[in-house]
Design a protein around this motif. Sequence first.
Motif, PDB file in Angstrom:
ATOM      1  N   CYS A 199      25.459  -4.219  63.033  1.00 26.83           N
ATOM      2  CA  CYS A 199      24.026  -4.459  62.877  1.00 26.83           C
ATOM      3  C   CYS A 199      23.667  -5.938  62.901  1.00 26.83           C
ATOM      4  O   CYS A 199      22.507  -6.293  62.683  1.00 26.83           O
ATOM      5  N   GLY A 200      24.662  -6.809  63.144  1.00 31.08           N
ATOM      6  CA  GLY A 200      24.347  -8.222  63.295  1.00 31.08           C
ATOM      7  C   GLY A 200      24.391  -9.030  62.023  1.00 31.08           C
ATOM      8  O   GLY A 200      23.862 -10.139  61.978  1.00 31.08           O
ATOM      9  N   TRP A 201      25.001  -8.497  60.956  1.00 28.84           N
ATOM     10  CA  TRP A 201      25.102  -9.259  59.711  1.00 28.84           C
ATOM     11  C   TRP A 201      26.132 -10.376  59.867  1.00 28.84           C
ATOM     12  O   TRP A 201      26.993 -10.350  60.742  1.00 28.84           O
ATOM     13  N   THR A 202      26.040 -11.355  58.983  1.00 28.78           N
ATOM     14  CA  THR A 202      27.044 -12.414  58.888  1.00 28.78           C
ATOM     15  C   THR A 202      27.793 -12.248  57.566  1.00 28.78           C
ATOM     16  O   THR A 202      27.337 -11.545  56.656  1.00 28.78           O
ATOM     17  N   LEU A 203      28.914 -12.938  57.446  1.00 28.76           N
ATOM     18  CA  LEU A 203      29.708 -12.842  56.221  1.00 28.76           C
ATOM     19  C   LEU A 203      28.926 -13.381  55.021  1.00 28.76           C
ATOM     20  O   LEU A 203      29.005 -12.827  53.916  1.00 28.76           O
ATOM     21  N   ASP A 204      28.140 -14.448  55.225  1.00 34.23           N
ATOM     22  CA  ASP A 204      27.334 -14.986  54.112  1.00 34.23           C
ATOM     23  C   ASP A 204      26.314 -13.966  53.625  1.00 34.23           C
ATOM     24  O   ASP A 204      26.056 -13.842  52.421  1.00 34.23           O
ATOM     25  N   GLN A 205      25.717 -13.232  54.553  1.00 36.65           N
ATOM     26  CA  GLN A 205      24.738 -12.211  54.165  1.00 36.65           C
ATOM     27  C   GLN A 205      25.413 -11.076  53.403  1.00 36.65           C
ATOM     28  O   GLN A 205      24.853 -10.553  52.435  1.00 36.65           O
ATOM     29  N   VAL A 206      26.620 -10.704  53.818  1.00 32.45           N
ATOM     30  CA  VAL A 206      27.357  -9.655  53.105  1.00 32.45           C
ATOM     31  C   VAL A 206      27.683 -10.111  51.690  1.00 32.45           C
ATOM     32  O   VAL A 206      27.504  -9.372  50.722  1.00 32.45           O
ATOM     33  N   ARG A 207      28.163 -11.344  51.559  1.00 32.33           N
ATOM     34  CA  ARG A 207      28.478 -11.872  50.227  1.00 32.33           C
ATOM     35  C   ARG A 207      27.253 -11.883  49.329  1.00 32.33           C
ATOM     36  O   ARG A 207      27.333 -11.563  48.135  1.00 32.33           O
TER      37      ARG A 207
END
Length: 538
Positions: A199-207
């Motif tokens: 879905c285009g998330w980044t690792l920072d957004q997941v954290r």
Amino acid sequence: MASLCLDLDTSKALQGVVDDDAQRLGNLLESCGVRYVADVSPSGGRHLYIPLAERVSGLEARELVEAMTLLAPSLDPSPHQNVTDGCIRVPGSAHKSGGHQILTTPLATAYDILRRRNPAGAVAALRLALAPEVRRARELKGRAAKMVATATAHGISPVPFGGSQSPLRVLARTGLYDTAKYASPSEARMAVLNHFAACGWTLDQVRLELGGQFPGLAALYANTDRQERLIDKEWAEACRWIQKRGTPPTGKRTTRINDTSPPKPTGGASRPSSKAGTHQLVNDLENVLYAVLDHRLKEHGREGLSLRLLLRAVLGYMRTMETDLLDVGCRTFATAMGKHHGTVARLLRTLEQASDGILTKVSDARGRNADAYVIQLPRHFEQLARELSWRSGKIHGIRPVFRALGDAAALVYESIERGRLSPTTAGIVRSTGLSRTAVESALGVMCSYNMIERRHGQWAITAATSLTALARRLGALDDAAEQIRRHRLQRAAWHAWLDRNLVPELAEHEVEDGESDLYWIPPSESELDWGGTLWRVA
């Protein structure tokens, strides 16, 4: 009801989620001046008891508890959902698994709280703090009732209404997963991470969301040290898996990702233009929009509100894509505006006629290509555009929070946000062209959500309030995600039909995947500073 009883149950979420929910609800109650007594059960569940000085009706108690359920996935509202079977174990009660409920609040403090119960003012403050959740809970119940009525009218057995609670979303929020589908917590984690990557998330957004709306995913790591040790490696594996399947990697802009990223043209036309010239053209068109077109379009009645916001979406995409030739599909505009794509198709035809030469259709949609429109500044508006100074700030279609609050609220908020001076209520009425009743209603709602505040008779934006966080609390992000998922399936079906009839091969990432049961919208990049909005323009 003389007390509110909050039951945080380990059967609804993992132990880590229960503990986080207890902390979150405790902080909420304390911020509202509400005192409570807490205990813990041998199974790991937690209870919070809120004694009231003045009784509330069963309906009011149920509404408050169901609203808190939207904040805490492990909260079981059933003790307040009926008058015959709802029950809860008090401190000292024997537990069915052995042992007793253990009081965690000091005994003297608990005795004082039960003797000097919470006044009505504290309950009112709690109700105000839960206003977004109360509104969302009412809307969900209304939708459920409507679905049941429709099903009954057609002689169909109604199914339970779960909103947009897909299995993967429930897994990320609660940590509970289907053991027949996933053999271990590791596999369940990877299913969610794979979907975030797609879905285009980044690792920072997941954290960021591990400590926010998806505590269940964090709980699947068992502890923080294990989470920090594994998340980088697992995220890299998820990205590699997505790239191997053919999904466009994170960072590449496509029309079908979501409404946080600007779409590329679908290929219908191309026209070179200066980027600086395009931005200047958008600034001039904004001046014409606020000075002339807004007041002309309001003559179209209720449709005029949608036309004004659609023109804003056109200018927003034009600035983002840095071109004066747009071939953006109706579904992309529909996602940016929170409307049905059929409505957008009708509005585009009307806007072309009502824009007085600003929007002109130059080619029809064909195959995968959308209608192409050229946007220009007509000669009779050139002098006006030069005489007016450009406004600072971004122009938006509909930010997700206004999916819940409505088009009128979006225009009122914009008037305050982009006004050269902090406006009064009368000034907002003049600048928006809305009725005073509509303006005052929108101001009252937004003020209750702490989006705006009044200072010396003038309205100003409350900078500390995140529109994205509020949209999440109101359920607007869930609605946007569901719309994106629906559009994705519709595009895949259309592309599959074209491929069967025109092109021999279907791209792998356009085939619907059974695991992709809900398309999640990643947080905006600036949301890491709690100041972002979902739909971003340059």
